[in-house]
Design a protein around this motif. Structure first.
Motif, PDB file in Angstrom:
ATOM      1  N   ALA A  44      26.437  37.452  43.502  1.00 59.56           N
ATOM      2  CA  ALA A  44      26.424  38.787  42.904  1.00 59.56           C
ATOM      3  C   ALA A  44      27.831  39.234  42.541  1.00 59.56           C
ATOM      4  CB  ALA A  44      25.783  39.785  43.868  1.00 59.56           C
ATOM      5  N   VAL A  45      28.792  38.908  43.384  1.00 61.90           N
ATOM      6  CA  VAL A  45      30.189  39.253  43.105  1.00 61.90           C
ATOM      7  C   VAL A  45      30.652  38.571  41.826  1.00 61.90           C
ATOM      8  CG1 VAL A  45      32.557  38.944  43.902  1.00 61.90           C
ATOM      9  CG2 VAL A  45      30.807  39.698  45.509  1.00 61.90           C
ATOM     10  N   LEU A  46      30.317  37.309  41.691  1.00 59.78           N
ATOM     11  CA  LEU A  46      30.741  36.542  40.528  1.00 59.78           C
ATOM     12  C   LEU A  46      30.128  37.063  39.241  1.00 59.78           C
ATOM     13  CD1 LEU A  46      32.354  34.016  39.641  1.00 59.78           C
ATOM     14  CD2 LEU A  46      30.248  32.699  39.936  1.00 59.78           C
ATOM     15  N   LEU A  52      35.314  42.277  39.703  1.00 59.46           N
ATOM     16  CA  LEU A  52      35.983  41.265  40.506  1.00 59.46           C
ATOM     17  C   LEU A  52      37.485  41.216  40.220  1.00 59.46           C
ATOM     18  CD1 LEU A  52      35.991  38.848  42.432  1.00 59.46           C
ATOM     19  CD2 LEU A  52      35.255  37.418  40.523  1.00 59.46           C
ATOM     20  N   SER A  53      37.850  41.301  38.957  1.00 57.16           N
ATOM     21  CA  SER A  53      39.260  41.183  38.577  1.00 57.16           C
ATOM     22  C   SER A  53      40.106  42.375  38.994  1.00 57.16           C
ATOM     23  CB  SER A  53      39.369  40.977  37.062  1.00 57.16           C
ATOM     24  OG  SER A  53      38.855  42.102  36.360  1.00 57.16           O
ATOM     25  N   GLN A  54      39.470  43.431  39.484  1.00 54.16           N
ATOM     26  CA  GLN A  54      40.217  44.601  39.922  1.00 54.16           C
ATOM     27  C   GLN A  54      40.780  44.445  41.333  1.00 54.16           C
ATOM     28  OE1 GLN A  54      37.545  47.929  39.482  1.00 54.16           O
ATOM     29  NE2 GLN A  54      37.471  47.762  37.244  1.00 54.16           N
ATOM     30  N   PRO A  82      40.864  36.119  36.492  1.00 48.31           N
ATOM     31  CA  PRO A  82      42.159  36.553  37.017  1.00 48.31           C
ATOM     32  C   PRO A  82      42.066  37.273  38.357  1.00 48.31           C
ATOM     33  CG  PRO A  82      41.424  38.074  35.318  1.00 48.31           C
ATOM     34  CD  PRO A  82      40.391  36.977  35.384  1.00 48.31           C
ATOM     35  N   VAL A  83      41.845  36.509  39.418  1.00 46.19           N
ATOM     36  CA  VAL A  83      41.784  37.101  40.756  1.00 46.19           C
ATOM     37  C   VAL A  83      42.311  36.076  41.759  1.00 46.19           C
ATOM     38  CG1 VAL A  83      39.424  36.316  41.235  1.00 46.19           C
ATOM     39  CG2 VAL A  83      40.301  38.358  42.380  1.00 46.19           C
ATOM     40  N   THR A  84      43.000  36.564  42.784  1.00 46.35           N
ATOM     41  CA  THR A  84      43.521  35.703  43.842  1.00 46.35           C
ATOM     42  C   THR A  84      42.486  35.585  44.947  1.00 46.35           C
ATOM     43  OG1 THR A  84      45.800  36.384  43.385  1.00 46.35           O
ATOM     44  CG2 THR A  84      45.357  35.411  45.539  1.00 46.35           C
TER      45      THR A  84
END
Length: 216
Positions: A44-46, A52-54, A82-84
């Motif tokens: 769901a997150v994906l 997610l990118s925030q 773009p997420v760590t």
């Protein structure tokens, strides 16, 4: 514990709600932290890439029944989201940790870490540093992306290797398609080529043959 920038946001993805709730309470002791959000569903997150990118950092477990941390890391890497992402897991398998790093994880935190070590690890990763516990120093290759790809040692393409690893994790074609950002028909095509290359005619035999050949 100071960080380079205020208003940091962390997303914690773990299917064990009690652990996640406890970890959230610990993380909220970090200075400069704006929020800690919990999700028990990596799939769901994906599916919400904009949200997610925030986040400044995603902490994810590796072994979850519906959608593993490995699948999540593969999706982030393959689709250049773009997420760590860092791993927090109970595994002590070197192969699991190295696979996570190969898939772009910023670091690995054992679930049994003391609170002060956990906070220090998260703080360092929020500041852009990588993290491994001291007892893994010298044991883990910190440059896994520079290692010779297994696909170069076989007749398989990099995409076929990705499909094979996701099959090994128990993912179905539709899930693999979402992870890799491709069509289901494309996934089916890669699986057919895997069957041909490994001389098998079903998914179970395919994964078993790959294991016996030390491909995965």
């Amino acid at each position: 514990m100071p960080m380079s920038k205020t208003n940091k946001q962390i997303l914690l993805v773990d299917d064990h709600a009690l652990f996640a709730d406890g970890l959230k309470l610990i993380l909220e002791n970090l200075d400069g932290l704006d929020s800690v959000t919990i999700s028990t569903d990596a799939f769901a997150v994906l599916s919400n890439r904009e949200t997610l990118s925030q986040y400044d950092l995603v902490l994810i477990d590796l072994h979850m029944p519906r959608f593993s941390g490995f699948a999540f890391l593969t999706a982030v890497q393959t689709q250049s989201i773009p997420v760590t992402v860092a791993v927090i897991s109970g595994t002590e398998k070197k192969s699991d940790i190295e696979r996570a790093l190969t898939l772009g994880a910023q670091g690995f935190i054992p679930k049994d870490s003391p609170s002060d070590e956990l906070l220090s690890a998260v703080s360092s990763m929020l500041s852009g540093q990588r993290y491994l516990p001291l007892h893994w120093a010298g044991e883990i290759d910190w440059s896994p992306v520079e290692r010779e790809s297994k696909s170069a040692q076989t007749n398989l393409t990099e995409r076929q290797m990705q499909v094979l690893e996701l099959m090994r994790d128990g993912m179905q074609n539709k899930q693999i398609a979402v992870v890799l950002g491709v069509s289901v028909s494309s996934v089916k095509g890669h699986i057919e080529l895997l069957f041909k290359n490994l001389n098998v005619n079903n998914r179970t035999a395919c994964v078993q043959a790959a294991r016996e050949a030390h491909i995965i």
